[in-house]
Write an enzyme that holds these catalytic residues in place. Structure first.
Site, mmCIF file in Angstrom:
data_model
loop_
_atom_site.group_PDB
_atom_site.id
_atom_site.type_symbol
_atom_site.label_atom_id
_atom_site.label_comp_id
_atom_site.label_asym_id
_atom_site.label_seq_id
_atom_site.Cartn_x
_atom_site.Cartn_y
_atom_site.Cartn_z
ATOM 1 N N GLY A 13 86.627 42.618 76.938
ATOM 2 C CA GLY A 13 85.498 42.446 77.866
ATOM 3 C C GLY A 13 85.760 41.312 78.836
ATOM 4 N N ALA A 14 87.023 41.193 79.255
ATOM 5 C CA ALA A 14 87.427 40.031 80.055
ATOM 6 C C ALA A 14 87.062 40.149 81.530
ATOM 7 C CB ALA A 14 88.940 39.834 79.927
ATOM 8 N N ASP A 63 89.160 50.657 76.513
ATOM 9 C CA ASP A 63 87.802 50.918 76.048
ATOM 10 C C ASP A 63 87.820 50.626 74.553
ATOM 11 O OD1 ASP A 63 85.446 51.946 75.045
ATOM 12 O OD2 ASP A 63 85.470 53.728 76.321
ATOM 13 N N VAL A 64 87.093 49.592 74.143
ATOM 14 C CA VAL A 64 87.193 49.173 72.733
ATOM 15 C C VAL A 64 86.643 50.220 71.758
ATOM 16 C CG1 VAL A 64 87.226 46.686 73.196
ATOM 17 C CG2 VAL A 64 85.012 47.846 72.823
ATOM 18 N N SER A 142 75.276 36.189 68.678
ATOM 19 C CA SER A 142 74.095 35.964 69.529
ATOM 20 C C SER A 142 73.090 35.116 68.767
ATOM 21 C CB SER A 142 73.465 37.307 69.883
ATOM 22 O OG SER A 142 72.190 37.138 70.450
ATOM 23 N N TYR A 158 70.557 46.043 68.946
ATOM 24 C CA TYR A 158 71.358 44.889 69.377
ATOM 25 C C TYR A 158 71.316 43.793 68.311
ATOM 26 C CZ TYR A 158 73.211 41.139 72.349
ATOM 27 O OH TYR A 158 73.975 40.108 72.861
ATOM 28 N N ALA A 160 70.673 44.035 65.140
ATOM 29 C CA ALA A 160 71.389 44.466 63.926
ATOM 30 C C ALA A 160 72.901 44.372 64.134
ATOM 31 C CB ALA A 160 70.985 45.894 63.567
ATOM 32 N N ILE A 191 72.553 33.469 78.557
ATOM 33 C CA ILE A 191 73.614 32.978 79.435
ATOM 34 C C ILE A 191 73.572 33.786 80.740
ATOM 35 C CG2 ILE A 191 76.110 32.583 79.632
ATOM 36 C CD1 ILE A 191 74.787 31.064 77.265
HETATM 37 P P1 NAI Z 1 78.929 41.003 80.557
HETATM 38 O O1 NAI Z 1 78.203 42.283 80.707
HETATM 39 O O2 NAI Z 1 79.276 40.223 81.762
HETATM 40 O O3 NAI Z 1 80.267 41.185 79.705
HETATM 41 C C1 NAI Z 1 80.465 42.180 78.746
HETATM 42 C C2 NAI Z 1 81.811 42.782 78.996
HETATM 43 O O4 NAI Z 1 82.121 43.728 77.968
HETATM 44 C C3 NAI Z 1 81.851 43.524 80.328
HETATM 45 O O5 NAI Z 1 83.025 43.186 81.002
HETATM 46 C C4 NAI Z 1 81.841 44.983 79.893
HETATM 47 O O6 NAI Z 1 82.410 45.838 80.825
HETATM 48 C C5 NAI Z 1 82.641 44.887 78.602
HETATM 49 N N1 NAI Z 1 82.492 46.063 77.759
HETATM 50 C C6 NAI Z 1 81.358 46.647 77.325
HETATM 51 N N2 NAI Z 1 81.637 47.763 76.618
HETATM 52 C C7 NAI Z 1 82.998 47.880 76.593
HETATM 53 C C8 NAI Z 1 83.903 48.813 76.046
HETATM 54 N N3 NAI Z 1 83.485 49.892 75.377
HETATM 55 N N4 NAI Z 1 85.219 48.582 76.205
HETATM 56 C C9 NAI Z 1 85.671 47.529 76.886
HETATM 57 N N5 NAI Z 1 84.865 46.612 77.455
HETATM 58 C C10 NAI Z 1 83.547 46.796 77.315
HETATM 59 O O7 NAI Z 1 78.004 40.138 79.605
HETATM 60 P P2 NAI Z 1 78.300 38.818 78.755
HETATM 61 O O8 NAI Z 1 77.013 38.128 78.657
HETATM 62 O O9 NAI Z 1 79.469 38.099 79.260
HETATM 63 O O10 NAI Z 1 78.606 39.448 77.313
HETATM 64 C C11 NAI Z 1 79.726 39.067 76.536
HETATM 65 C C12 NAI Z 1 79.319 39.039 75.075
HETATM 66 O O11 NAI Z 1 78.362 38.012 74.893
HETATM 67 C C13 NAI Z 1 78.666 40.330 74.566
HETATM 68 O O12 NAI Z 1 79.157 40.619 73.279
HETATM 69 C C14 NAI Z 1 77.196 39.953 74.515
HETATM 70 O O13 NAI Z 1 76.487 40.708 73.565
HETATM 71 C C15 NAI Z 1 77.289 38.499 74.130
HETATM 72 N N6 NAI Z 1 76.101 37.705 74.393
HETATM 73 C C16 NAI Z 1 75.645 37.514 75.665
HETATM 74 C C17 NAI Z 1 74.513 36.760 75.893
HETATM 75 C C18 NAI Z 1 73.954 36.527 77.252
HETATM 76 O O14 NAI Z 1 72.834 35.988 77.364
HETATM 77 N N7 NAI Z 1 74.641 36.854 78.330
HETATM 78 C C19 NAI Z 1 73.784 36.152 74.778
HETATM 79 C C20 NAI Z 1 74.355 36.394 73.488
HETATM 80 C C21 NAI Z 1 75.471 37.144 73.313
#
Ligand code: NAI
Length: 253
Positions: A13-14, A63-64, A142, A158, A160, A191
């Site tokens: 998810g970079a 795709d993870v 989270s 989410y 769970a 965030i």
């Molecule tokens: P984001 O939406 O910017 O990043 C998530 C990334 O994961 C995106 O690049 C997306 O394309 C990628 N992704 C999703 N499904 C995928 C798949 N099947 N294969 C490959 N890549 C995939 O959002 P953020 O906030 O940076 O999220 C990162 C992590 O942080 C997530 O696990 C999220 O649940 C967690 N998180 C975020 C919070 C927030 O407030 N932003 C709070 C707590 C946890």
């Protein structure tokens, strides 16, 4: 301290948010970075950014949810950089779905991405890490992971999935404790990323959340990346099975 020269990291998810900021931070500390996500254009931009700063990076379309993509991501990382030391399990999705309307597909999509995929990425990475008896697995959970009084209505799948991440972190930490691999989680509060962009567009919800956060602001992805760097470092050698809540004081209040 916290030097990562010679280390190799895989970040899922970079392409945005916490994953992107963490990849930059790990590269800044000297690690070579494999960037795994679906949006290739964004990954290529990030590769260029890391290279322009003197670092080494590789984009791997992934795709993870697809086992073959996960195998490929780890294999390409090792083929290119020779080893795998650090995994940031970060790719995730959010979802607002009311409990009474929840479908089996809606449940599976979130839990499979946020929990099942984390496990199989960790499993695949651990097989490589065991070859060198060294590894750092960092799972993004989270404040909604449970156990800290932060349940959220309308996001039970989410919550769970993230609770499962904390439990999985503790189990894996125990399993690999004598084999040089540490496993830890980070529980971010709210965030500023693509995931929360829509929340910030809903004035009442946004205001309510800010009121609940002792620091009265959302965090920045870089403020999570700093803990990723610590957990990835040699200095974190006695830290395993822990979850660090980085949340502006939310879970303490
Ligand atoms: P984001 O939406 O910017 O990043 C998530 C990334 O994961 C995106 O690049 C997306 O394309 C990628 N992704 C999703 N499904 C995928 C798949 N099947 N294969 C490959 N890549 C995939 O959002 P953020 O906030 O940076 O999220 C990162 C992590 O942080 C997530 O696990 C999220 O649940 C967690 N998180 C975020 C919070 C927030 O407030 N932003 C709070 C707590 C946890």
């Amino acid at each position: 301290m916290f030097t990562l020269t010679g280390k190799v990291a895989l970040v899922t998810g970079a392409s945005s948010g916490i994953g992107r900021a963490s990849a930059l931070a790990l590269a800044h500390q000297g690690a070579k970075i494999a960037l795994a996500a679906r949006r290739v254009d964004k990954l290529e931009t990030l590769v260029a950014e890391i290279q322009a700063a003197g670092g080494e990076a590789l984009a791997i379309p992934t795709d993870v949810l697809k086992q073959e993509d996960v195998q490929n991501a780890v294999a390409k990382t090792v083929a290119t950089f020779g080893r795998l030391d650090i995994l940031l399990n970060n790719a995730g999705i959010g979802s607002i779905e009311q409990t009474l309307d929840m479908t089996s597909d809606g449940w599976d999509k979130v839990v499979n991405t946020n929990l099942k995929a984390y496990f199989f990425v960790a499993q695949t990475a651990a097989k490589e890490m065991l070859k060198n008896k060294f590894g750092r697995i960092i799972n993004i959970a989270s404040i909604l992971s449970g156990g800290v009084g932060s349940g959220m209505a309308g996001a039970i799948n989410y919550c769970a999935s993230k609770g499962g991440v904390v439990a999985m972190t503790e189990g894996l930490a125990d399993e690999f404790a004598t084999q040089g691999i540490t496993v830890n989680a980070i529980g971010p509060g709210f965030i500023e990323t693509e995931m929360t962009a829509s929340v910030q567009q809903m004035p009442d919800l946004y205001k309510g959340l800010l009121a609940r956060i002792p620091m009265k602001r959302f965090g920045k992805a870089e403020e999570i990346a700093a803990t990723v760097v610590y957990l990835a470092s040699d200095e974190a050698s006695y830290t395993t099975g822990a979850t660090f809540y980085i949340d502006g004081g939310w879970t303490a209040s």
